[in-house]
Design an enzyme around this catalytic site. Structure first.
Site, PDB file in Angstrom:
ATOM      1  N   TYR A 218       0.840  -1.198   0.000  1.00  0.00           N
ATOM      2  CA  TYR A 218       0.000   0.000   0.000  1.00  0.00           C
ATOM      3  C   TYR A 218       0.877   1.250   0.000  1.00  0.00           C
ATOM      4  O   TYR A 218       0.685   2.163  -0.816  1.00  0.00           O
ATOM      5  CB  TYR A 218      -0.884  -0.040   1.239  1.00  0.00           C
ATOM      6  CG  TYR A 218      -1.866   1.101   1.373  1.00  0.00           C
ATOM      7  CD1 TYR A 218      -3.131   1.012   0.811  1.00  0.00           C
ATOM      8  CD2 TYR A 218      -1.549   2.254   2.098  1.00  0.00           C
ATOM      9  CE1 TYR A 218      -4.052   2.040   0.953  1.00  0.00           C
ATOM     10  CE2 TYR A 218      -2.451   3.288   2.237  1.00  0.00           C
ATOM     11  CZ  TYR A 218      -3.707   3.177   1.661  1.00  0.00           C
ATOM     12  OH  TYR A 218      -4.599   4.205   1.807  1.00  0.00           O
ATOM     13  N   LYS A 222       1.444   4.266  -2.873  1.00  0.00           N
ATOM     14  CA  LYS A 222       1.209   5.673  -2.556  1.00  0.00           C
ATOM     15  C   LYS A 222       2.450   6.511  -2.843  1.00  0.00           C
ATOM     16  O   LYS A 222       2.355   7.666  -3.276  1.00  0.00           O
ATOM     17  CB  LYS A 222       0.781   5.825  -1.097  1.00  0.00           C
ATOM     18  CG  LYS A 222      -0.541   5.136  -0.768  1.00  0.00           C
ATOM     19  CD  LYS A 222      -1.682   5.669  -1.613  1.00  0.00           C
ATOM     20  CE  LYS A 222      -3.009   5.036  -1.289  1.00  0.00           C
ATOM     21  NZ  LYS A 222      -4.130   5.597  -2.076  1.00  0.00           N
ATOM     22  N   THR A 253     -11.485   5.248   9.784  1.00  0.00           N
ATOM     23  CA  THR A 253     -12.353   4.802   8.697  1.00  0.00           C
ATOM     24  C   THR A 253     -12.582   3.292   8.787  1.00  0.00           C
ATOM     25  O   THR A 253     -11.789   2.564   9.406  1.00  0.00           O
ATOM     26  CB  THR A 253     -11.720   5.112   7.332  1.00  0.00           C
ATOM     27  OG1 THR A 253     -10.518   4.329   7.188  1.00  0.00           O
ATOM     28  CG2 THR A 253     -11.392   6.598   7.208  1.00  0.00           C
TER      29      THR A 253
END
Length: 334
Positions: A218, A222, A253
């Site tokens: 991830y 990014k 989240t």
């Protein structure tokens, strides 16, 4: 560096940023937020304008849709599962109506890791209303963090397919609509502060070697978003398209709860709301005049892309990665 009106001076802001915990947390946002009212996008700033937000079914995406809709935008919520997006859209609509606003939200079905779905959606969108549909804002927010190495339908590692290749292809296929924006379109990539831990993976962009870790994959993807931003800006700016990358800090989240439950538990009291995390995306999309293009942002201020020499790309590395990404995304020319 650009500074939002009324934000803390550079010294305080720099301390917040370097400490990470303070700068990325709800405390950092609260300190920086003081005095921002003067620099907030004006009420109705996006009235009559059209936006697309990928991954708008919850978390930062839902908060971004809400922020853009509050400013008057018609928002197309681009999701893998329209059924899963329905509750989020209903929540936004109820809230906007309570605020006396008339929402215009449209759920669209598209998995941004799937080139065929991207092409079908973009072709349909650009042809709507006899080809007169203009796209003013495109927010690339959709994100994944698979625990094991997973490939997209066309064989690319899923994180890089979702965060890098898909967004590039989607933007390219939506260029006819983006070019029709009367005031110039804005494209925003939602990155992550975690990219600071990773160098640009030029030799292994798809994590084919070593022990796969979802969080590392991830962060690598990014890092790619951040480093490719200036190249994408040069590519799209002749069409009056502004390109920005931002990171939201640490926001509470559903995606964080699923992917990093231990981190969420240990930092829960420090986490920002999704609305605070999405603030800079909405600001980049709506503030006037447009912020400098091709830059990396956090809490409405441009940020360095590396703090350590070991994560700064070497000579020619970004261009090499771009050639790979352009080919992998199916672009006709790099």
């Amino acid at each position: 560096m650009s500074q939002a009106s009324g934000s803390p001076d550079h010294g305080i802001d720099r301390v917040l940023d370097r400490t990470v915990v303070l700068g990325y947390s709800r405390l950092g946002f609260a300190i920086r937020r003081r005095g921002w009212a003067e620099g907030d996008p004006r009420r109705g700033a996006l009235t009559g304008r059209t936006a697309i937000v990928t991954g708008g079914a919850g978390g930062l995406g839902e908060a971004t849709v809400l922020g853009l809709a509050r400013l008057g935008a018609r928002v197309h919520v681009l999701v893998r599962s329209p059924e899963r997006a329905a509750p989020a859209v209903a929540r936004i609509e109820r809230l906007l109506r309570r605020e006396g606003l008339v929402p215009d939200l449209r759920v669209e079905h598209c998995d941004v890791s799937d080139p065929a779905m991207i092409d079908a959606f973009a072709d349909d969108f650009c042809a709507r209303e006899d080809g007169s549909t203009a796209l003013d804002v495109l927010v690339h927010n959709a994100g994944v963090m698979p625990p094991e190495r997973t490939e997209s339908v066309d064989g690319h590692e899923l994180s890089v397919a979702t965060h890098v290749l898909g967004p590039i292809r989607l933007t390219e296929r939506l260029l006819p609509a983006l070019r029709r924006s009367e005031r110039g379109a804005r494209v925003v990539f939602v990155a992550s502060g975690g990219m600071y831990t990773q160098p640009l993976p030029v030799g292994d962009p798809e994590f084919e070697h070593g022990t796969y870790q979802g969080a590392v994959a991830y962060a690598r993807s990014k890092r790619m978003q951040v480093e490719l931003a200036p190249i994408l800006d040069r590519r799209w700016s002749p069409d009056r398209i502004s390109t920005s990358v931002m990171h939201p800090g640490w926001a509470d989240t559903p995606g964080l709860a699923r992917s990093l439950p231990a981190f969420r538990t240990s930092t829960r009291l420090l986490l920002r709301t999704p609305e605070a995390g999405a603030d800079t995306s909405v600001w980049l999309a709506a503030t006037d005049p447009a912020p400098p293009s091709g830059a990396f942002w956090h809490d409405r201020r441009q940020r360095p892309t590396s703090y350590r020499a070991s994560t700064h790309p070497g000579d020619g590395e970004t261009e090499k990665l771009w050639r790979w990404a352009a080919a992998a995304a199916g672009l006709e020319r790099p």
